[in-house]
Design a protein around this motif. Sequence first.
Motif, PDB file in Angstrom:
ATOM      1  N   HIS A 119       0.808  -1.223   0.000  1.00 38.83           N
ATOM      2  CA  HIS A 119       0.000   0.000   0.000  1.00 38.83           C
ATOM      3  C   HIS A 119       0.844   1.277   0.000  1.00 38.83           C
ATOM      4  O   HIS A 119       0.466   2.279  -0.605  1.00 38.83           O
ATOM      5  CB  HIS A 119      -0.943  -0.001   1.201  1.00 38.83           C
ATOM      6  N   PHE A 120       1.972   1.266   0.699  1.00 40.67           N
ATOM      7  CA  PHE A 120       2.784   2.463   0.881  1.00 40.67           C
ATOM      8  C   PHE A 120       4.079   2.400   0.071  1.00 40.67           C
ATOM      9  O   PHE A 120       4.670   1.331  -0.089  1.00 40.67           O
ATOM     10  CB  PHE A 120       3.165   2.637   2.360  1.00 40.67           C
ATOM     11  N   ASP A 121       4.529   3.565  -0.391  1.00 43.59           N
ATOM     12  CA  ASP A 121       5.876   3.671  -0.936  1.00 43.59           C
ATOM     13  C   ASP A 121       6.856   3.470   0.213  1.00 43.59           C
ATOM     14  O   ASP A 121       6.534   3.721   1.378  1.00 43.59           O
ATOM     15  CB  ASP A 121       6.101   5.053  -1.558  1.00 43.59           C
ATOM     16  N   GLU A 122       8.058   3.056  -0.115  1.00 38.85           N
ATOM     17  CA  GLU A 122       9.055   2.737   0.912  1.00 38.85           C
ATOM     18  C   GLU A 122       9.304   3.912   1.864  1.00 38.85           C
ATOM     19  O   GLU A 122       9.412   3.719   3.074  1.00 38.85           O
ATOM     20  CB  GLU A 122      10.372   2.319   0.250  1.00 38.85           C
ATOM     21  N   ASP A 123       9.352   5.132   1.359  1.00 40.37           N
ATOM     22  CA  ASP A 123       9.637   6.289   2.218  1.00 40.37           C
ATOM     23  C   ASP A 123       8.426   6.744   3.035  1.00 40.37           C
ATOM     24  O   ASP A 123       8.567   7.527   3.961  1.00 40.37           O
ATOM     25  CB  ASP A 123      10.174   7.448   1.392  1.00 40.37           C
ATOM     26  N   LYS A 124       7.226   6.252   2.716  1.00 43.29           N
ATOM     27  CA  LYS A 124       6.001   6.629   3.433  1.00 43.29           C
ATOM     28  C   LYS A 124       5.497   5.518   4.367  1.00 43.29           C
ATOM     29  O   LYS A 124       4.548   5.692   5.105  1.00 43.29           O
ATOM     30  CB  LYS A 124       4.876   6.945   2.444  1.00 43.29           C
ATOM     31  N   LYS A 125       6.122   4.355   4.288  1.00 40.69           N
ATOM     32  CA  LYS A 125       5.674   3.178   5.041  1.00 40.69           C
ATOM     33  C   LYS A 125       5.807   3.404   6.550  1.00 40.69           C
ATOM     34  O   LYS A 125       6.833   3.900   7.018  1.00 40.69           O
ATOM     35  CB  LYS A 125       6.513   1.978   4.606  1.00 40.69           C
ATOM     36  N   PRO A 126       4.760   3.047   7.326  1.00 43.47           N
ATOM     37  CA  PRO A 126       4.853   3.192   8.788  1.00 43.47           C
ATOM     38  C   PRO A 126       5.913   2.250   9.362  1.00 43.47           C
ATOM     39  O   PRO A 126       6.207   1.207   8.789  1.00 43.47           O
ATOM     40  CB  PRO A 126       3.457   2.815   9.283  1.00 43.47           C
ATOM     41  N   LYS A 127       6.461   2.648  10.487  1.00 43.79           N
ATOM     42  CA  LYS A 127       7.503   1.850  11.144  1.00 43.79           C
ATOM     43  C   LYS A 127       6.925   0.720  11.990  1.00 43.79           C
ATOM     44  O   LYS A 127       7.589  -0.272  12.254  1.00 43.79           O
ATOM     45  CB  LYS A 127       8.352   2.752  12.044  1.00 43.79           C
ATOM     46  N   MET A 128       5.657   0.890  12.422  1.00 42.71           N
ATOM     47  CA  MET A 128       5.047  -0.075  13.323  1.00 42.71           C
ATOM     48  C   MET A 128       3.597  -0.329  12.912  1.00 42.71           C
ATOM     49  O   MET A 128       2.904   0.573  12.449  1.00 42.71           O
ATOM     50  CB  MET A 128       5.076   0.460  14.762  1.00 42.71           C
ATOM     51  N   ILE A 129       3.156  -1.576  13.099  1.00 45.77           N
ATOM     52  CA  ILE A 129       1.762  -1.970  12.857  1.00 45.77           C
ATOM     53  C   ILE A 129       1.174  -2.369  14.204  1.00 45.77           C
ATOM     54  O   ILE A 129       1.741  -3.203  14.911  1.00 45.77           O
ATOM     55  CB  ILE A 129       1.678  -3.154  11.875  1.00 45.77           C
ATOM     56  N   ARG A 130       0.037  -1.772  14.544  1.00 44.75           N
ATOM     57  CA  ARG A 130      -0.629  -2.105  15.799  1.00 44.75           C
ATOM     58  C   ARG A 130      -1.949  -2.797  15.473  1.00 44.75           C
ATOM     59  O   ARG A 130      -2.764  -2.275  14.717  1.00 44.75           O
ATOM     60  CB  ARG A 130      -0.891  -0.848  16.617  1.00 44.75           C
ATOM     61  N   LEU A 131      -2.142  -3.992  16.026  1.00 40.47           N
ATOM     62  CA  LEU A 131      -3.375  -4.763  15.835  1.00 40.47           C
ATOM     63  C   LEU A 131      -4.234  -4.637  17.077  1.00 40.47           C
ATOM     64  O   LEU A 131      -3.786  -4.934  18.191  1.00 40.47           O
ATOM     65  CB  LEU A 131      -3.056  -6.235  15.571  1.00 40.47           C
ATOM     66  N   HIS A 132      -5.474  -4.214  16.877  1.00 44.94           N
ATOM     67  CA  HIS A 132      -6.429  -4.095  17.984  1.00 44.94           C
ATOM     68  C   HIS A 132      -7.496  -5.165  17.773  1.00 44.94           C
ATOM     69  O   HIS A 132      -8.270  -5.103  16.823  1.00 44.94           O
ATOM     70  CB  HIS A 132      -7.057  -2.696  17.985  1.00 44.94           C
ATOM     71  N   PHE A 133      -7.500  -6.158  18.649  1.00 43.61           N
ATOM     72  CA  PHE A 133      -8.441  -7.277  18.530  1.00 43.61           C
ATOM     73  C   PHE A 133      -9.760  -6.919  19.195  1.00 43.61           C
ATOM     74  O   PHE A 133      -9.776  -6.489  20.348  1.00 43.61           O
ATOM     75  CB  PHE A 133      -7.857  -8.541  19.167  1.00 43.61           C
ATOM     76  N   VAL A 134     -10.850  -7.102  18.457  1.00 47.41           N
ATOM     77  CA  VAL A 134     -12.192  -6.817  18.947  1.00 47.41           C
ATOM     78  C   VAL A 134     -12.967  -8.131  18.935  1.00 47.41           C
ATOM     79  O   VAL A 134     -13.069  -8.789  17.913  1.00 47.41           O
ATOM     80  CB  VAL A 134     -12.909  -5.779  18.050  1.00 47.41           C
ATOM     81  N   ARG A 135     -13.483  -8.505  20.078  1.00 51.61           N
ATOM     82  CA  ARG A 135     -14.297  -9.720  20.175  1.00 51.61           C
ATOM     83  C   ARG A 135     -15.677  -9.335  20.679  1.00 51.61           C
ATOM     84  O   ARG A 135     -15.821  -8.584  21.636  1.00 51.61           O
ATOM     85  CB  ARG A 135     -13.673 -10.700  21.141  1.00 51.61           C
ATOM     86  N   GLU A 136     -16.658  -9.876  20.040  1.00 49.86           N
ATOM     87  CA  GLU A 136     -18.028  -9.614  20.460  1.00 49.86           C
ATOM     88  C   GLU A 136     -18.564 -10.868  21.138  1.00 49.86           C
ATOM     89  O   GLU A 136     -18.436 -11.975  20.610  1.00 49.86           O
ATOM     90  CB  GLU A 136     -18.886  -9.284  19.246  1.00 49.86           C
ATOM     91  N   GLU A 137     -19.136 -10.700  22.300  1.00 52.09           N
ATOM     92  CA  GLU A 137     -19.748 -11.812  23.020  1.00 52.09           C
ATOM     93  C   GLU A 137     -21.204 -11.473  23.294  1.00 52.09           C
ATOM     94  O   GLU A 137     -21.532 -10.364  23.649  1.00 52.09           O
ATOM     95  CB  GLU A 137     -19.031 -12.057  24.348  1.00 52.09           C
ATOM     96  N   VAL A 138     -22.050 -12.473  23.122  1.00 46.97           N
ATOM     97  CA  VAL A 138     -23.468 -12.324  23.433  1.00 46.97           C
ATOM     98  C   VAL A 138     -23.753 -13.214  24.626  1.00 46.97           C
ATOM     99  O   VAL A 138     -23.432 -14.398  24.634  1.00 46.97           O
ATOM    100  CB  VAL A 138     -24.343 -12.733  22.224  1.00 46.97           C
ATOM    101  N   ILE A 139     -24.362 -12.624  25.651  1.00 41.88           N
ATOM    102  CA  ILE A 139     -24.670 -13.363  26.883  1.00 41.88           C
ATOM    103  C   ILE A 139     -26.176 -13.334  27.092  1.00 41.88           C
ATOM    104  O   ILE A 139     -26.807 -12.277  27.080  1.00 41.88           O
ATOM    105  CB  ILE A 139     -23.969 -12.720  28.091  1.00 41.88           C
ATOM    106  N   ALA A 140     -26.757 -14.495  27.296  1.00 45.65           N
ATOM    107  CA  ALA A 140     -28.195 -14.573  27.552  1.00 45.65           C
ATOM    108  C   ALA A 140     -28.505 -14.011  28.930  1.00 45.65           C
ATOM    109  O   ALA A 140     -27.765 -14.204  29.888  1.00 45.65           O
ATOM    110  CB  ALA A 140     -28.678 -16.014  27.459  1.00 45.65           C
ATOM    111  N   VAL A 141     -29.648 -13.352  29.056  1.00 43.02           N
ATOM    112  CA  VAL A 141     -30.044 -12.753  30.334  1.00 43.02           C
ATOM    113  C   VAL A 141     -31.008 -13.687  31.031  1.00 43.02           C
ATOM    114  O   VAL A 141     -31.865 -14.286  30.475  1.00 43.02           O
ATOM    115  CB  VAL A 141     -30.713 -11.378  30.110  1.00 43.02           C
TER     116      VAL A 141
END
Length: 68
Positions: A46-68
């Motif tokens: 996606h990025f040119d070499e000079d524009k590429k970010p130095k770090m990638i951060r992954l944010h994990f999102v989990r959805e849980e459904v709980i019966a009431v």
Amino acid sequence: MNEIFFIVEDAPEGGYTAKALGESIYTDADNLEELHANVQDAVRCHFDEDKKPKMIRLHFVREEVIAV
């Protein structure tokens, strides 16, 4: 840009999906090892070499459904 953030969610069919915040980057994978490789590859493509970010951060999102 020093860092790029991805929102990672469980895919309905199994595995993971990852979508970058603020960029048009999307990828998926069957497991975490593959996800790491796919995200790195997508960022390199996606990025040119000079524009590429130095770090990638992954944010994990989990959805849980709980019966009431």
